[in-house]
Write an enzyme that holds these catalytic residues in place. Structure first.
Site, PDB file in Angstrom:
ATOM      1  N   GLU A 142       0.831  -1.222   0.000  1.00  0.00           N
ATOM      2  CA  GLU A 142       0.000   0.000   0.000  1.00  0.00           C
ATOM      3  C   GLU A 142       0.854   1.257   0.000  1.00  0.00           C
ATOM      4  OE1 GLU A 142      -2.824   0.727  -0.797  1.00  0.00           O
ATOM      5  OE2 GLU A 142      -3.144  -1.401  -1.056  1.00  0.00           O
TER       6      GLU A 142
HETATM    7  C1  FAD Z   1       2.842  -9.748   0.322  1.00  0.00           C
HETATM    8  C2  FAD Z   1       2.580  -8.638  -0.637  1.00  0.00           C
HETATM    9  C3  FAD Z   1       1.280  -8.339  -0.994  1.00  0.00           C
HETATM   10  C4  FAD Z   1       1.019  -7.323  -1.919  1.00  0.00           C
HETATM   11  N1  FAD Z   1      -0.264  -7.090  -2.338  1.00  0.00           N
HETATM   12  C5  FAD Z   1      -0.476  -6.263  -3.401  1.00  0.00           C
HETATM   13  C6  FAD Z   1      -1.762  -6.187  -4.029  1.00  0.00           C
HETATM   14  O1  FAD Z   1      -2.739  -6.795  -3.575  1.00  0.00           O
HETATM   15  N2  FAD Z   1      -1.892  -5.413  -5.136  1.00  0.00           N
HETATM   16  C7  FAD Z   1      -0.847  -4.712  -5.670  1.00  0.00           C
HETATM   17  O2  FAD Z   1      -1.023  -4.048  -6.681  1.00  0.00           O
HETATM   18  N3  FAD Z   1       0.386  -4.763  -5.090  1.00  0.00           N
HETATM   19  C8  FAD Z   1       0.592  -5.523  -3.987  1.00  0.00           C
HETATM   20  N4  FAD Z   1       1.853  -5.600  -3.424  1.00  0.00           N
HETATM   21  C9  FAD Z   1       2.909  -4.793  -3.959  1.00  0.00           C
HETATM   22  C10 FAD Z   1       3.341  -3.660  -3.035  1.00  0.00           C
HETATM   23  O3  FAD Z   1       2.316  -2.708  -2.941  1.00  0.00           O
HETATM   24  C11 FAD Z   1       4.669  -3.108  -3.571  1.00  0.00           C
HETATM   25  O4  FAD Z   1       5.661  -4.070  -3.263  1.00  0.00           O
HETATM   26  C12 FAD Z   1       5.018  -1.766  -2.985  1.00  0.00           C
HETATM   27  O5  FAD Z   1       4.113  -0.799  -3.421  1.00  0.00           O
HETATM   28  C13 FAD Z   1       6.424  -1.293  -3.363  1.00  0.00           C
HETATM   29  O6  FAD Z   1       6.714  -1.511  -4.719  1.00  0.00           O
HETATM   30  P1  FAD Z   1       8.054  -2.302  -5.125  1.00  0.00           P
HETATM   31  O7  FAD Z   1       8.079  -3.557  -4.335  1.00  0.00           O
HETATM   32  O8  FAD Z   1       8.138  -2.405  -6.577  1.00  0.00           O
HETATM   33  O9  FAD Z   1       9.218  -1.374  -4.574  1.00  0.00           O
HETATM   34  P2  FAD Z   1       9.895  -0.125  -5.333  1.00  0.00           P
HETATM   35  O10 FAD Z   1       8.868   0.761  -5.897  1.00  0.00           O
HETATM   36  O11 FAD Z   1      10.946  -0.622  -6.230  1.00  0.00           O
HETATM   37  O12 FAD Z   1      10.539   0.631  -4.091  1.00  0.00           O
HETATM   38  C14 FAD Z   1      11.679   0.114  -3.389  1.00  0.00           C
HETATM   39  C15 FAD Z   1      12.008   1.034  -2.241  1.00  0.00           C
HETATM   40  O13 FAD Z   1      12.301   2.335  -2.736  1.00  0.00           O
HETATM   41  C16 FAD Z   1      11.497   3.318  -2.114  1.00  0.00           C
HETATM   42  N5  FAD Z   1      11.143   4.335  -3.119  1.00  0.00           N
HETATM   43  C17 FAD Z   1      10.636   4.150  -4.346  1.00  0.00           C
HETATM   44  N6  FAD Z   1      10.430   5.329  -4.953  1.00  0.00           N
HETATM   45  C18 FAD Z   1      10.799   6.287  -4.099  1.00  0.00           C
HETATM   46  C19 FAD Z   1      10.820   7.709  -4.122  1.00  0.00           C
HETATM   47  N7  FAD Z   1      10.404   8.397  -5.179  1.00  0.00           N
HETATM   48  N8  FAD Z   1      11.277   8.368  -3.008  1.00  0.00           N
HETATM   49  C20 FAD Z   1      11.689   7.684  -1.931  1.00  0.00           C
HETATM   50  N9  FAD Z   1      11.704   6.351  -1.856  1.00  0.00           N
HETATM   51  C21 FAD Z   1      11.256   5.658  -2.909  1.00  0.00           C
HETATM   52  C22 FAD Z   1      10.291   2.579  -1.569  1.00  0.00           C
HETATM   53  O14 FAD Z   1       9.793   3.224  -0.420  1.00  0.00           O
HETATM   54  C23 FAD Z   1      10.857   1.207  -1.245  1.00  0.00           C
HETATM   55  O15 FAD Z   1      11.382   1.204   0.057  1.00  0.00           O
HETATM   56  C24 FAD Z   1       2.104  -6.574  -2.460  1.00  0.00           C
HETATM   57  C25 FAD Z   1       3.419  -6.859  -2.056  1.00  0.00           C
HETATM   58  C26 FAD Z   1       3.661  -7.891  -1.174  1.00  0.00           C
HETATM   59  C27 FAD Z   1       5.087  -8.218  -0.831  1.00  0.00           C
END
Ligand code: FAD
Length: 592
Positions: free
Chosen positions: A435
């Site tokens: 989220e």
């Molecule tokens: C168990 C689980 C359930 C999930 N359920 C859902 C679901 O139901 N539906 C869905 O759509 N997704 C779901 N997700 C996905 C989840 O919402 C994403 O993993 C999350 O939004 C982060 O995206 P990412 O993993 O690609 O990380 P990235 O976007 O690659 O980010 C990596 C890190 O960089 C930081 N970061 C990125 N951009 C910036 C910025 N501009 N400034 C500062 N920091 C930044 C983030 O805070 C994070 O710490 C789920 C994930 C998991 C693991």
């Protein structure tokens, strides 16, 4: 193994002594008397402790299994889901027009806390359905609402939210899922979504996926994203289930926690989808779901800490180790219980004061939503929009921290699986990530919400704190214990806001390097405000001759602890913020 007893009395205290929901003139609230709310909470507590909680460990150990394209949920989940449906728990705060019970959101929140404490992974199937229900309710056509909502209210059909793709998490503008318009007004959706919670399972007849994608030929980036309803089974005109749609589960993820919830890779191969809301305005529609989900995730944070704390207290009273430094308290036994030791008490007081403060904060947030949705209160909407990233970010960080702290009370027994304490920490961990990861919540707070509508909402928050202090000052002991620390913390928060205003324009890094501290600082001030309110409510109850003196005295003592031992953290956060971005940004990427 852990147990769970729902904190009905604590919830009643927040609802009726602190928020005084009964006295609020909000449409649809006529029935919200203490007798009524306690009957609902008692019943919800029963199903949570007796049905959901025993399945928590089962879900953790068995996990979900993918076999021939079908996901099997852990033993007992299906039957428990039936019980939830039959009891009407999935329909509690939904619109009566679609089969809901029309109760306020705050009641759904209170019941939700119990169910999440009892079994977070299980509750997500219903939680996501509720979010999808809300998005369709807010943005769907009458026909879409009539077609999907009744079955989603009853959870005969569940819902999902599909944003994330392999190369696109936070930065949704990078999305590749495509939507090709068809002559009949529908779209063919093609692409892959990953990490989709409750994406596939065996507990519902149909799954209604809400999927973000880009309509061919639309604007680039985030401005070209639209939202689609993509049912697993197409729905015929008469409401019966039709052909299987072109959506399938590719695999399920192995993960650190919430094993009982299926986290799926979803493949969309020219699946039939229906536009929800307006073309290219998908983020607006999805935000209805995401804002609700963020509050729900903020709730997950403290609800895991709550159940972990409850068990840690039982253990601390049972486990005999060492003697109290001030003299034996269990002289007939071989040692005193852990709870005599000041450091164990510090740990438990940290947990207790956070959990109860966060509960009040979350209920207040839900109350603001009710005031807006049912009463048209725009100021309440502005406040909850400001506070949503705080509820999500602060409470999930702290929720995890205190689930780990509860584990610590068990020593080595907290680390091994036998006692079930590691599951709380493992389950709580995801709430800091999904989220919108917490760093992004901080970014949203400082980069967007502070300045929203000319800074009107943050000013309203400060005014609220100020007037509370003014209206309730006059009792020396209360002022000293509650109001003075709150005033000091609120001053720190304002100073941080001022620092951002003066330095953030010149160099945005100065604002963003302090955003995480600001989010935590804001969280502390909110909990400080909640404790000041709870302290006052408890004092009033005692003055009014309340029979359960120990309950109210405990509230006051716990509040004093938060004000004295937790709230001063705002000073540290301010110092960090005012040190600016220079030390944060000093290194070249190559030197990390
Ligand atoms: C168990 C689980 C359930 C999930 N359920 C859902 C679901 O139901 N539906 C869905 O759509 N997704 C779901 N997700 C996905 C989840 O919402 C994403 O993993 C999350 O939004 C982060 O995206 P990412 O993993 O690609 O990380 P990235 O976007 O690659 O980010 C990596 C890190 O960089 C930081 N970061 C990125 N951009 C910036 C910025 N501009 N400034 C500062 N920091 C930044 C983030 O805070 C994070 O710490 C789920 C994930 C998991 C693991």
């Amino acid at each position: 193994m852990p147990s769970y007893t729902a904190p009905v009395k604590d919830m009643q205290f927040v609802l009726h002594d602190v928020l005084k929901v009964t006295e609020q003139d909000i449409p649809g609230y006529d029935e919200l008397e203490a007798d009524f709310t306690s009957a609902i909470l008692e019943e919800a507590g029963k199903i949570s402790s007796e049905v959901l909680q025993p399945l928590n460990v089962v879900g953790d150990k068995e996990g979900c299994v993918l076999e021939n394209g079908v996901v099997r949920t852990p033993t007992g989940f299906k039957e428990a889901f039936e019980q939830m449906k039959e009891g009407g728990w999935t329909a509690l705060d939904c619109d009566p027009e679609y089969g809901g019970q029309g109760m306020p959101y705050i009641m759904g929140t209170a019941v939700g806390e119990m169910m999440v404490s009892a079994n977070m992974a299980f509750n997500m199937y219903q939680g996501l359905t509720h979010g999808a229900y809300s998005a369709i309710h807010a943005h769907g056509t009458d026909e879409q609402k009539a077609k999907y909502l009744p079955k989603m209210v009853s959870c005969e059909w569940t819902g999902t939210m599909n944003l994330t793709e392999p190369h696109c998490g936070t930065d949704l503008g990078l999305m590749r899922t495509k939507a090709a318009p068809q002559d009949d007004g529908s779209y063919k959706i093609s692409g892959q979504k990953i990490f989709i919670s409750a994406g596939e399972h065996d507990m519902a007849d149909n799954i209604i996926h809400l999927v973000l994608g880009k309509i061919e030929g639309g604007p680039e980036g985030i401005k070209g994203v639209s939202l689609f309803i993509v049912p697993k089974f197409l729905v015929n005109e008469d409401g019966s289930l039709g052909a299987r749609n072109g959506v399938s589960v590719g695999s399920i993820e192995e993960k650190m926690g919430i094993h009982g919830n299926s986290t799926c890779v979803m493949n969309y191969d020219e699946a039939t989808g229906y536009l929800l809301g307006t073309e290219h305005k998908g983020m607006r529609a999805m935000f209805t779901m995401m804002n609700e989900a963020r509050l729900g995730v903020g709730l997950q944070g403290y609800a895991q800490a709550a159940v972990a704390y409850e068990n840690a207290v039982i253990y601390a009273n049972d486990r005999l180790q060492g003697r109290a430094v001030t003299g034996a308290e269990n002289p007939d036994g071989p040692a005193d219980p852990l709870i005599v030791h000041p450091d164990i008490r510090r740990n438990l007081m940290d947990q207790k004061s956070f959990v109860e403060g966060a509960r009040a904060f979350t209920f207040w947030g839900a109350h603001l939503i009710d005031r807006h949705v049912r009463g048209g209160d725009e100021a309440a909407d502005g406040l909850i929009s400001l506070l949503t990233p705080v509820i999500k970010g602060f409470q999930t960080d702290k929720g995890f921290e205190y689930a780990v702290a509860a584990q610590q009370v068990y020593g080595g027994h907290g680390y091994i699986e036998e006692w079930g304490m590691s599951q709380f920490a493992r389950d709580a961990r995801i709430a800091m990530i999904y989220e919108g990861a917490n760093g992004v919540q901080a970014l949203d707070l400082v980069g967007r919400k502070l300045a929203q509508d000319g800074g009107k909402h943050v000013m309203a928050f400060f005014d609220l704190v100020k007037s509370f202090i003014k209206e309730n000052a006059g009792n020396e002991a209360y002022d000293k214990a509650f109001l003075e620390p709150l005033k000091a913390a609120s001053k720190d928060l304002q100073a941080a806001g001022m620092y951002f205003m003066q330095n953030g324009m010149k160099n945005p890094n100065h604002a963003l390097a302090g955003s995480y501290d600001f989010m935590h600082m804001f969280g502390h001030v909110c909990l400080g405000l909640m404790w000041a309110k709870m302290g006052k409510a408890a004092m009033d109850a005692l003055e009014g001759g309340a029979s359960d003196k120990a309950f109210y005295e405990t509230k006051i003592a716990t509040g004093k602890y938060y004000m004295a031992r937790q709230l001063p953290a705002t000073g540290m956060h301010l110092a960090r913020i005012e040190s600016g971005a220079d030390t944060v940004m000093a290194l070249d990427a190559a030197n990390f």
